[in-house]
Scaffold this active site. Structure first.
Site, PDB file in Angstrom:
ATOM      1  N   HIS A  59       7.964  -3.241   0.315  1.00 45.39           N
ATOM      2  CA  HIS A  59       7.295  -3.015  -0.961  1.00 45.39           C
ATOM      3  C   HIS A  59       5.914  -2.394  -0.729  1.00 45.39           C
ATOM      4  O   HIS A  59       5.565  -1.375  -1.322  1.00 45.39           O
ATOM      5  CB  HIS A  59       7.164  -4.314  -1.745  1.00 45.39           C
ATOM      6  CG  HIS A  59       6.215  -4.228  -2.895  1.00 45.39           C
ATOM      7  ND1 HIS A  59       6.479  -3.498  -4.021  1.00 45.39           N
ATOM      8  CD2 HIS A  59       4.967  -4.747  -3.079  1.00 45.39           C
ATOM      9  CE1 HIS A  59       5.456  -3.575  -4.855  1.00 45.39           C
ATOM     10  NE2 HIS A  59       4.520  -4.328  -4.304  1.00 45.39           N
TER      11      HIS A  59
ATOM     12  N   ASP B 187      -1.680  30.238  -5.540  1.00 50.46           N
ATOM     13  CA  ASP B 187      -0.921  29.256  -4.762  1.00 50.46           C
ATOM     14  C   ASP B 187      -1.908  28.552  -3.842  1.00 50.46           C
ATOM     15  O   ASP B 187      -3.096  28.844  -3.873  1.00 50.46           O
ATOM     16  CB  ASP B 187       0.202  29.934  -3.955  1.00 50.46           C
ATOM     17  CG  ASP B 187       1.373  28.979  -3.716  1.00 50.46           C
ATOM     18  OD1 ASP B 187       1.107  27.806  -3.414  1.00 50.46           O
ATOM     19  OD2 ASP B 187       2.529  29.399  -3.834  1.00 50.46           O
TER      20      ASP B 187
ATOM     21  N   TRP C 184       3.007  -4.454   5.957  1.00 50.66           N
ATOM     22  CA  TRP C 184       2.685  -3.030   6.089  1.00 50.66           C
ATOM     23  C   TRP C 184       1.521  -2.809   7.041  1.00 50.66           C
ATOM     24  O   TRP C 184       1.368  -1.728   7.579  1.00 50.66           O
ATOM     25  CB  TRP C 184       2.413  -2.394   4.722  1.00 50.66           C
ATOM     26  CG  TRP C 184       1.030  -2.582   4.170  1.00 50.66           C
ATOM     27  CD1 TRP C 184       0.538  -3.707   3.590  1.00 50.66           C
ATOM     28  CD2 TRP C 184      -0.024  -1.625   4.151  1.00 50.66           C
ATOM     29  NE1 TRP C 184      -0.763  -3.502   3.202  1.00 50.66           N
ATOM     30  CE2 TRP C 184      -1.133  -2.232   3.533  1.00 50.66           C
ATOM     31  CE3 TRP C 184      -0.151  -0.299   4.585  1.00 50.66           C
ATOM     32  CZ2 TRP C 184      -2.349  -1.580   3.343  1.00 50.66           C
ATOM     33  CZ3 TRP C 184      -1.363   0.340   4.394  1.00 50.66           C
ATOM     34  CH2 TRP C 184      -2.446  -0.293   3.778  1.00 50.66           C
TER      35      TRP C 184
ATOM     36  N   SER D 250       2.638  14.745   8.128  1.00 48.74           N
ATOM     37  CA  SER D 250       2.804  15.398   6.832  1.00 48.74           C
ATOM     38  C   SER D 250       1.498  15.397   6.051  1.00 48.74           C
ATOM     39  O   SER D 250       1.081  16.413   5.482  1.00 48.74           O
ATOM     40  CB  SER D 250       3.909  14.678   6.055  1.00 48.74           C
ATOM     41  OG  SER D 250       3.770  14.853   4.693  1.00 48.74           O
ATOM     42  N   SER D 251       0.808  14.255   6.046  1.00 51.36           N
ATOM     43  CA  SER D 251      -0.428  14.162   5.267  1.00 51.36           C
ATOM     44  C   SER D 251      -1.538  15.006   5.869  1.00 51.36           C
ATOM     45  O   SER D 251      -2.337  15.595   5.143  1.00 51.36           O
ATOM     46  CB  SER D 251      -0.899  12.711   5.196  1.00 51.36           C
ATOM     47  OG  SER D 251       0.012  11.958   4.480  1.00 51.36           O
TER      48      SER D 251
ATOM     49  N   HIS E  26      -8.984   1.452   5.348  1.00 48.48           N
ATOM     50  CA  HIS E  26      -9.916   1.371   4.234  1.00 48.48           C
ATOM     51  C   HIS E  26     -10.136   2.704   3.535  1.00 48.48           C
ATOM     52  O   HIS E  26     -10.022   2.770   2.314  1.00 48.48           O
ATOM     53  CB  HIS E  26     -11.225   0.668   4.564  1.00 48.48           C
ATOM     54  CG  HIS E  26     -11.825   0.209   3.285  1.00 48.48           C
ATOM     55  ND1 HIS E  26     -11.400  -0.914   2.637  1.00 48.48           N
ATOM     56  CD2 HIS E  26     -12.682   0.817   2.439  1.00 48.48           C
ATOM     57  CE1 HIS E  26     -11.988  -0.996   1.463  1.00 48.48           C
ATOM     58  NE2 HIS E  26     -12.786   0.043   1.314  1.00 48.48           N
TER      59      HIS E  26
ATOM     60  N   GLU F 149      -8.035   4.789   3.298  1.00 47.96           N
ATOM     61  CA  GLU F 149      -6.757   4.966   2.619  1.00 47.96           C
ATOM     62  C   GLU F 149      -6.782   4.431   1.183  1.00 47.96           C
ATOM     63  O   GLU F 149      -6.214   5.043   0.288  1.00 47.96           O
ATOM     64  CB  GLU F 149      -5.653   4.261   3.426  1.00 47.96           C
ATOM     65  CG  GLU F 149      -4.315   4.130   2.731  1.00 47.96           C
ATOM     66  CD  GLU F 149      -3.569   5.440   2.609  1.00 47.96           C
ATOM     67  OE1 GLU F 149      -4.015   6.446   3.193  1.00 47.96           O
ATOM     68  OE2 GLU F 149      -2.532   5.456   1.919  1.00 47.96           O
TER      69      GLU F 149
ATOM     70  N   TYR G 119      -9.203   4.460  -0.816  1.00 45.89           N
ATOM     71  CA  TYR G 119      -9.870   5.479  -1.638  1.00 45.89           C
ATOM     72  C   TYR G 119      -8.983   6.691  -1.790  1.00 45.89           C
ATOM     73  O   TYR G 119      -9.026   7.371  -2.819  1.00 45.89           O
ATOM     74  CB  TYR G 119     -11.231   5.834  -1.033  1.00 45.89           C
ATOM     75  CG  TYR G 119     -12.121   4.628  -0.971  1.00 45.89           C
ATOM     76  CD1 TYR G 119     -12.467   3.958  -2.138  1.00 45.89           C
ATOM     77  CD2 TYR G 119     -12.561   4.102   0.238  1.00 45.89           C
ATOM     78  CE1 TYR G 119     -13.227   2.814  -2.107  1.00 45.89           C
ATOM     79  CE2 TYR G 119     -13.324   2.956   0.279  1.00 45.89           C
ATOM     80  CZ  TYR G 119     -13.657   2.314  -0.892  1.00 45.89           C
ATOM     81  OH  TYR G 119     -14.399   1.176  -0.864  1.00 45.89           O
TER      82      TYR G 119
ATOM     83  N   SER H  93     -11.176  11.445 -15.139  1.00 49.21           N
ATOM     84  CA  SER H  93     -12.339  12.276 -15.472  1.00 49.21           C
ATOM     85  C   SER H  93     -11.942  13.560 -16.185  1.00 49.21           C
ATOM     86  O   SER H  93     -12.809  14.242 -16.742  1.00 49.21           O
ATOM     87  CB  SER H  93     -13.123  12.618 -14.202  1.00 49.21           C
ATOM     88  OG  SER H  93     -13.437  11.459 -13.488  1.00 49.21           O
TER      89      SER H  93
ATOM     90  N   HIS I 273     -14.538  -5.169   6.897  1.00 54.20           N
ATOM     91  CA  HIS I 273     -14.520  -6.273   5.931  1.00 54.20           C
ATOM     92  C   HIS I 273     -13.098  -6.813   5.751  1.00 54.20           C
ATOM     93  O   HIS I 273     -12.919  -7.833   5.109  1.00 54.20           O
ATOM     94  CB  HIS I 273     -15.180  -5.894   4.601  1.00 54.20           C
ATOM     95  CG  HIS I 273     -14.461  -4.873   3.796  1.00 54.20           C
ATOM     96  ND1 HIS I 273     -15.098  -3.971   2.987  1.00 54.20           N
ATOM     97  CD2 HIS I 273     -13.155  -4.578   3.663  1.00 54.20           C
ATOM     98  CE1 HIS I 273     -14.218  -3.202   2.392  1.00 54.20           C
ATOM     99  NE2 HIS I 273     -13.025  -3.544   2.792  1.00 54.20           N
ATOM    100  N   HIS I 274     -12.122  -6.124   6.341  1.00 59.06           N
ATOM    101  CA  HIS I 274     -10.769  -6.688   6.359  1.00 59.06           C
ATOM    102  C   HIS I 274     -10.610  -7.696   7.491  1.00 59.06           C
ATOM    103  O   HIS I 274      -9.560  -8.281   7.648  1.00 59.06           O
ATOM    104  CB  HIS I 274      -9.732  -5.574   6.530  1.00 59.06           C
ATOM    105  CG  HIS I 274      -9.720  -4.613   5.380  1.00 59.06           C
ATOM    106  ND1 HIS I 274      -8.896  -4.760   4.300  1.00 59.06           N
ATOM    107  CD2 HIS I 274     -10.455  -3.497   5.140  1.00 59.06           C
ATOM    108  CE1 HIS I 274      -9.105  -3.767   3.442  1.00 59.06           C
ATOM    109  NE2 HIS I 274     -10.048  -2.993   3.928  1.00 59.06           N
TER     110      HIS I 274
ATOM    111  N   THR J 284     -19.278   3.536  -7.064  1.00 62.11           N
ATOM    112  CA  THR J 284     -18.155   3.208  -7.940  1.00 62.11           C
ATOM    113  C   THR J 284     -18.666   2.835  -9.322  1.00 62.11           C
ATOM    114  O   THR J 284     -18.139   3.273 -10.346  1.00 62.11           O
ATOM    115  CB  THR J 284     -17.349   2.038  -7.340  1.00 62.11           C
ATOM    116  OG1 THR J 284     -17.214   2.261  -5.944  1.00 62.11           O
ATOM    117  CG2 THR J 284     -15.988   1.948  -7.949  1.00 62.11           C
TER     118      THR J 284
ATOM    119  N   LYS K 128     -19.696   5.797 -11.384  1.00 64.59           N
ATOM    120  CA  LYS K 128     -18.568   6.451 -12.058  1.00 64.59           C
ATOM    121  C   LYS K 128     -18.192   5.724 -13.337  1.00 64.59           C
ATOM    122  O   LYS K 128     -17.957   6.350 -14.373  1.00 64.59           O
ATOM    123  CB  LYS K 128     -17.352   6.478 -11.140  1.00 64.59           C
ATOM    124  CG  LYS K 128     -17.470   7.496 -10.059  1.00 64.59           C
ATOM    125  CD  LYS K 128     -16.132   7.710  -9.408  1.00 64.59           C
ATOM    126  CE  LYS K 128     -16.225   8.952  -8.582  1.00 64.59           C
ATOM    127  NZ  LYS K 128     -15.076   9.781  -8.618  1.00 64.59           N
TER     128      LYS K 128
ATOM    129  N   ARG L 267      -0.797 -15.576   0.837  1.00 62.82           N
ATOM    130  CA  ARG L 267       0.062 -14.432   0.548  1.00 62.82           C
ATOM    131  C   ARG L 267       1.169 -14.358   1.593  1.00 62.82           C
ATOM    132  O   ARG L 267       1.106 -15.030   2.617  1.00 62.82           O
ATOM    133  CB  ARG L 267      -0.744 -13.135   0.505  1.00 62.82           C
ATOM    134  CG  ARG L 267      -1.369 -12.744   1.821  1.00 62.82           C
ATOM    135  CD  ARG L 267      -2.377 -11.626   1.668  1.00 62.82           C
ATOM    136  NE  ARG L 267      -1.722 -10.332   1.514  1.00 62.82           N
ATOM    137  CZ  ARG L 267      -2.298  -9.170   1.829  1.00 62.82           C
ATOM    138  NH1 ARG L 267      -3.529  -9.147   2.332  1.00 62.82           N
ATOM    139  NH2 ARG L 267      -1.675  -8.033   1.651  1.00 62.82           N
TER     140      ARG L 267
END
Lengths: 110, 201, 627
Positions: free
Chosen positions: C74, C103, C138, C167-168, C251, C253, C255, C266, C300-301, C326, C329, C448
């Site tokens: 998941h 293009d 994950w 790919s990314s 991290h 990621e 964002y 926006s 911080h993880h 943040t 925004k 969890r």
């Protein structure tokens, strides 16, 4: 062997402004010679006892850094190319160094 | 309003979409920035485990004179690469081919040296599963070796293509881009040679 | 208008082969969107099974083994196969159009990114039929992920994520080159729409963060298959290294997942508040600042891993600092809708919900920056609640808003408003029912990734509520799916012209759906929100007044005044190519072989040959072939 004579007679009109500023083959050979001399010195550094301790580490990093910068700036033409490319490369380089120095510091490995 | 547009046209770097080269070079430099993080991760793994030999051999088995020689070979291949690019810029296909082949040859020599070095180290008991030191050493130098091998293939392919006059400026496979890649592989080795070899003895 | 589109597409442009060989950024965008939607339903189904297992205490709906596979898949699916590709879908479709290009910079590389993504996704999902899916979460923490060597499960994860990473990186380099080199005349960096800016920031985040996890994944792979000792504590290896390499990627990621959604919001808020975005430069620079600071907060993880007080204090402070851009925004969005003539249609509702839910998720995120508090919350359902508020109530709501907003551009038809509002309210209520109670559960100590929980801990009621909420979300998204099917496939949607929302940006100047070459004439841009300024002028009171029919493009009737310029035959678009799909197929086969070492070497051989064939054919073929 080199084609420097051709380089001199090359009409500037045939190339865009980017390429005129590039070093000539003669200069490329000179750069390579400097790189070779630095390498020779680098190899000698560990065996010179006067350089023991932090001075040795500093010298090796310094000499390696000079070689690195010379190849990037002159052979890869970053010195003459768009500032944008410089930004991309430096962000990657400085970012990687900064992040991984912090990682190694948290392990107390450096 | 219209005068704004005119001035901006001058400031738009790439108003001409058909100018393909800067587009490719932009992506190439982005990719090289990314590669810095790749090698940064591997070099710092090596630094973390530089003394973690798990009872096996450590950096004392390095053969500095031999590695110095192969480092020198790779360094000089940067010279031949830049000469190939220089010749290509002047549309001198013969010189381009000579220098491309020379670069590929120097790269292959470096690879041969690395294979020899690896077999020597394996004989001395340093293998991938021997210790974290061995794991990180082989991963770092092996990954770099794979980059060199890919470069040699690209250089050889370009040398062959130039025989039939199919070496173009506007294709993905061109002398300038492969040149940038090759120089990058060289500067990574400059760092590896300093950090992994010279600093550890 | 539709007739005009059909004249552009020659018969050879139809059929499966045309989609396989397409290099059109719009088609590739749609491929990404459809694939992401399919994975969204699969990933959602996995979540439903997980939630069903947790409905009450001591249930045994699933085996523990199946449960581990489902929550792992998941997470993996939602992050890598849903949110990243849906962001890629929007970026592909709209980045070139928003900056006035025909293009992306590398159309074939773009196709390569898509095909590698879908093959990697299929490779990872094939694990369900080949002995079991990855089951080490994950994040795949070592040494759990290195010790499960008796099965190949975690190798599907190491290899699949690596090829997704390739790919990314390819897609990101492509988008960066596009944004820097393909902008239309006059489209300066600070006239780019916010969505284009956020796509650019995301591309940089991926380019500089993915290599870290790629190296970590490769180390895990070597540990699992070749006896390397990177994470073997008994030999002196340090499993914490994996956490660093993973979170240096992980991290930024998050964002990557949320910034494109912020970009969409926006665009949507100014359109339906009928006001310009409040403080455009602040929105842009705070997005860039989030990206930049995002590289300095990864640890911080890891506050409970014992890094020492200095590192913990440093990363705690950095995490608090990232809340500032943040917050900037959020205030800009509020400023945008303040005093506007707000039109509460479905895209606007989802964007407003995005802002609200993201504020909740952002606030619970700040509580993680406080180390002692985080130590209590670590690995509890509180964390699950937090990141679902930012990634579901945040990111997914933003993307759904984007679907409603841009669907008319994709298909020429509006999605049904009534169904859209039913979808919105069910999704909002279901979402809060599911994830709101998890805050309480987490603070009450429910860990969890837990398979079962005993009675008498006070967790049962809130878990039942959460499960009911999860099924409500299912109903909501079934309504959404029905809305799309009804509108597009059953042709029941309201037909619209170029500019159904009275939009502000370049995509609304071209037909819906856009022609292959996007713009008959390359637009010349004079200001931010250029299209709006073509349509409206300001009167003395600063109110927008519609200008009398400035250009035909502003008219819903079609592109009057433009059709006589540049026929599609006169514009050289890149030719279709099957090499990108071939090269990525080769990589996927190689990856499949790597999972099944040592006898996978045969597959690796085949894969490498196919890949090289694809890559060489690709690099030697000209971009535009003569017909």
């Amino acid at each position: 062997m080199t084609t420097d004579t051709e380089e001199l007679v090359e009409a500037p009109a045939e190339h865009d402004a980017d390429h005129i500023k590039h070093p000539t083959p003669k200069q490329y050979w000179l750069i390579a010679l400097i790189l070779a001399v630095i390498t020779a010195f680098e190899i000698a550094v560990p065996s010179i006892s006067a350089f023991d301790g932090w001075l040795r580490v500093f010298l090796l990093f310094f000499l390696g850094g000079v070689k690195f910068a010379m190849v990037v700036a002159l052979f890869m033409h970053l010195k003459f190319d768009k500032p944008l490319y410089r930004a991309f490369f430096i962000i990657g380089l400085v970012g990687a160094i900064a992040m991984f120095v912090v990682v190694l510091l948290t392990f107390r490995a450096i | 309003m219209s005068d704004v547009a005119v001035t901006d046209l001058d400031h738009t770097e790439h108003a001409d979409h058909h100018d393909v080269k800067p587009v490719r070079k932009t992506a190439m430099w982005v990719f090289l920035g990314s590669e810095c993080v790749f090698f940064g991760a591997m070099i710092s793994t090596f630094l973390l485990y530089r003394n973690t030999t798990n009872g096996g051999p450590g950096s004392e088995i390095f053969d500095i004179p031999f590695t110095s020689a192969s480092s020198f070979v790779l360094l000089m291949s940067s010279l031949t690469m830049v000469l190939a690019h220089n010749a290509f810029e002047k549309s001198d296909m013969r010189q381009t081919r000579i220098w491309l082949s020379g670069t590929a040859l120097l790269g292959a020599t470096f690879l041969a040296g690395q294979i020899f070095e690896f077999t020597e180290f394996i004989d001395k008991g340093l293998t991938l599963p021997r210790s974290p030191f061995g794991s990180s050493f082989y991963m770092l130098t092996g990954f770099h070796g794979m980059h060199v091998a890919l470069g040699v293939i690209l250089l050889a392919a370009m040398a062959v293509l130039s025989l039939s006059g199919r070496l173009y400026d506007d294709r993905g496979l061109n002398v300038e881009l492969v040149g940038l890649y090759w120089h990058f592989v060289d500067i990574v080795w400059i760092v590896i040679f300093t950090v992994v070899y010279l600093l550890q003895i | 208008m539709t007739a005009q589109v059909q004249t552009i597409r020659s018969p050879g442009d139809r059929g499966v082969w045309a989609w396989i060989t397409t290099v059109d950024h719009k088609r590739i965008g749609l491929l990404y969107a459809v694939s992401a939607a399919a994975f969204f339903f699969i990933g959602g189904l996995e979540a439903l099974l997980v939630r069903t297992q947790l409905l009450g205490p001591n249930l045994e709906v699933l085996s523990a083994e199946a449960y581990n596979q489902l929550f792992t898949m998941h997470g993996l699916t939602m992050v890598f196969l849903v949110v990243m590709p849906i962001a890629a879908a929007f970026t592909n479709y709209f980045l070139p159009i928003l900056i006035g290009a025909r293009d992306v910079a590398f159309p074939r590389l773009n196709a390569f990114s898509y095909w590698l993504f879908i093959f990697s996704g299929l490779l990872i999902y094939s694990s369900f039929f080949l002995g079991g899916a990855p089951d080490g979460a994950w994040v795949g923490y070592a040494p759990l992920s290195t010790q499960l060597t008796e099965v190949v499960r975690m190798d599907f994860w190491t290899i699949g994520l690596s090829t997704l990473g390739i790919s990314s990186i390819a897609a990101s380099a492509n988008f960066i080159a596009t944004a820097f080199t393909m902008r239309a005349p006059g489209m300066t960096m600070l006239r780019m729409p916010v969505f284009a800016w956020m796509s650019l920031v995301v591309a940089f985040l991926l380019i500089f963060s993915l290599p870290s996890v790629a190296i970590g994944l490769f180390q895990l792979f070597l540990d699992r298959n070749f006896g390397a000792l990177f994470y073997a504590a008994d030999a002196g290896g340090d499993p914490l290294l994996w956490q660093h390499l993973f979170w240096i990627f992980g991290h930024p990621e998050v964002y990557v997942l949320v910034l494109p959604a912020m970009g969409i919001v926006s665009e949507v808020l100014p359109t339906f508040a009928r006001k310009p975005l409040f403080g455009y430069p602040f929105v842009v620079f705070s997005g860039a600042a989030i990206g930049f600071i995002g590289f300095g907060v990864w640890s911080h993880h890891m506050f409970t891993s014992g890094m020492g007080p200095i590192a913990e204090a440093g990363f705690g402070v950095a995490t608090m600092i990232i809340a500032v851009p943040t917050g900037v925004k959020i205030f800009n969005w509020i400023g945008t809708i303040w005093g506007g003539k707000i039109k509460f249609n479905t895209p606007m509702l989802f964007s407003l919900a995005f802002v609200a839910m993201f504020v909740i998720g952002g606030l619970s995120g700040v509580t993680h920056a406080v180390v002692p508090s985080d130590t209590q919350q670590h690995d509890t359902y509180y964390v699950v609640a937090h990141f679902h508020y930012v990634l579901f109530g945040g990111a997914v709501f933003g993307y759904v808003s984007g679907v409603y907003y841009w669907f008319p551009k994709w298909t020429g038809r509006k999605l049904n408003e009534t169904l859209g509002k039913i979808h919105f309210w069910l999704a909002l209520i279901g979402f809060n029912l599911t994830f709101g109670p998890m805050h309480v559960l987490g603070l009450n100590g429910m860990p969890r990734r837990t398979y079962r929980y005993p009675e008498g801990l006070g967790w049962a009621n809130w878990n039942a509520v959460a499960t009911i909420g999860a099924y409500t979300i299912l109903v909501a998204f079934l309504v959404f799916a029905w809305n799309i099917v009804r509108t597009h496939y059953l042709n029941k949607g309201e037909r619209v012209g170029n500019d159904p929302w009275d939009g502000r940006t370049l995509e609304w100047t071209i037909p819906s759906p856009p022609p292959v070459h996007n713009f008959d004439e390359t637009p010349i841009v004079h200001s931010l929100d250029d299209f709006w300024h073509q349509k409206y002028a300001e009167n003395e009171e600063g109110r927008a007044v519609r200008m009398p029919a400035v250009t035909g493009a502003a008219d819903d009737q079609g592109d009057i005044g433009r059709a006589d310029h540049g026929t599609p035959e006169g514009i050289h678009m890149p030719s279709p190519s099957y090499y990108p799909a071939l090269a990525s197929l080769g990589i996927a086969i190689t990856g499949g072989g790597l999972v099944y070492l040592p006898w996978g070497f045969a597959a690796i051989g085949v894969g490498v040959v196919v890949m090289l064939w694809g890559l060489f054919g690709w690099s030697l073929e000209p971009v535009t072939k003569e017909h």
